[in-house]
Enzyme design. Sequence first.
Site, mmCIF file in Angstrom:
data_model
loop_
_atom_site.group_PDB
_atom_site.id
_atom_site.type_symbol
_atom_site.label_atom_id
_atom_site.label_comp_id
_atom_site.label_asym_id
_atom_site.label_seq_id
_atom_site.Cartn_x
_atom_site.Cartn_y
_atom_site.Cartn_z
ATOM 1 C CB SER A 66 67.211 -51.333 19.607
ATOM 2 O OG SER A 66 67.804 -50.712 20.120
ATOM 3 C CE LYS A 110 66.125 -48.277 22.392
ATOM 4 N NZ LYS A 110 67.637 -48.783 22.498
ATOM 5 C CB SER A 137 70.281 -48.636 19.345
ATOM 6 O OG SER A 137 71.067 -49.638 19.073
#
Lengths: 523, 100
Positions: free
Chosen positions: A157, A82, A181
């Site tokens: 997310s 990420k 997330s």
Amino acid sequence: MTRSSLSSLTVAQIRQGLLNGEFSAHELAQCALAIIDQRDTQVHAFLEITDTLAYQAADRVDAMVVAGDQLPILAGVPIAFKDNMNQLGTHTTCGSRMLEQYVAPFTATCVARAIEAGGLPLGKLNMDEFAFGSSTETSAFGFTRNPWDLQRVPGGSSGGSAAAVAAGMATITLGSDTGGSIRQPASFCGVVGFKPTYGMVSRYGVVAFGSSLDQVGPFGKTVADVAEALNAITGRDPQDCTSQEHQTDFSANLDQGIKGMRIGIVPAFLEASGVESEIISATKKAYENLERLGAKLVEIELPNANAAMSAYYVIGPCEAFSNLSRFDSIRYGYCHSDAATLVEQYEQSRAHGFGPEAIRRIMLGSYLLSSGVYERYYYPAQQVRTLITEDYARAFERVESIVTPVSPRAAFKFGEIADPTAMYLSDMFTISINIAGNGGMSLPVGLGETSGLPIGVQIIGPQFKDENILRVGAALESCYDIDRLAPGFSAAGQRRGYSDSPRFAAELASDLCPAASTEGGAR
Amino acid sequence: MHLSEKDVRAIATYARIGLTKAEVVSMTVDLNNIIESLKPITEYELDGVEPTFHPIADLSNVMREDVILSGLDPKTALENAPSHRDSAFKIPPILGGGDN
């Protein structure tokens, strides 16, 4: 090797293939990068491709194979991170214009450990800006699309991290989870996503959102893959004083089954308003399967779970407000260069560098921490946190794990949820364990009977008993014959009749990986 | 509690975010909606409940040995700086006029 065959390989199969000489790590890197080159034009999971780093890591693994050395846990495994994780020499944008030009001068511990474990780092993955969101729509660099239906969000997310695995572009990815997330995008994309107990994984080098809530965890196609990734990244790190030492082998008890295990279910969650019927029925089917596997289901109450949402949207923005004050346009980050004064530079740089949702959360945190308001919201939110933590502690005196839905609905369409407060409800079942610090995993349990989209259940464990979660997950996983790659990214998807969105069917016809000609061809 | 546009401008000043007039208007609506949704937190019976500021109960402060460890060298530390001179970050004037 073919593209779809690499996409479907597990961590254990990659290891075995390397040991048997079926392929080299260099070939794995070539093939993985070629897959990304082809597929990510549609999915847009990656913000940066690090092909040089992948080949360097592959060469190290191949040298170990030649030397007959013991291979590390993730040897040759295509991995990606990420984009809130610093990795030396890569951009680390957090999906924000604020950090568009920022190049990491150091490496996060979780990233370093995954690479030291032999992973091949393919690149950095899209996310909601600073992890503020549940759809990856707030990224400043465009949407990531759900590989199951390109008109739908991948969740967020960590949307890029989930989509990359679902599209077969990486075997393991890392994400971060502050209120859901990891688990919600895993559920939306039909892959396994694990949020460890707070303190299991070092947060050093991961750009902070909510420091008492954030935790890094892996995505993978199978529970066994995720367990291996946890073996690689967890443990004490002197750079993060909240990280904990442990002796757990997360892969050790995956095949022990759950006969006699007491598993908690929360009837109130299935009766909550806004939960779609296909979520309820998929969850109930999972309960039936748990019973079939010999578990004893125990109804439990989490009486303060309703308060988790409002506690989270107090604590999260307050911590975000504090953490994001570091973006001062002086040391790094976007700078509005024609400001006449320092204050104007701060104000204009932050106004232009941050997107709307980031500004909303910073403003909210700023307000909630102001004098007089703190006592009305922030302090009670931390008292509510005590009640929620006690709820879980009480529940775990009676059960060894808890199984709930992940999300009240399957993946939604782009733009479908425009109201921020409505978007916040996406996390109604995931938030409370960030508040309490426990670990939780999203496990795919089939396709929605109405939507045809993946649905996951959430398996929650006591603090620092994350192996319980994996054990339940591995047992439950055995009940489902689900291909973890989205249709069109997997030949099996067609065989099993998931033909609603065969957008990539043509690709299956040209399955051979042009490995020999792709070096340097990836972005 | 209802926030006015004046309140929102004050919050923006505190958060160092330069909002336009139009942004103040829309932010006022958004913040009031969000704060309304947080109302349950103000209605709980919480007398005598201790707050939990951190999810792990028995953490204690960690002190390391007082020895010098390597960190970023000044050149590396300045590489992401929008503006720098010599080995220092460069900023606009803070005391009015003159050389930066």
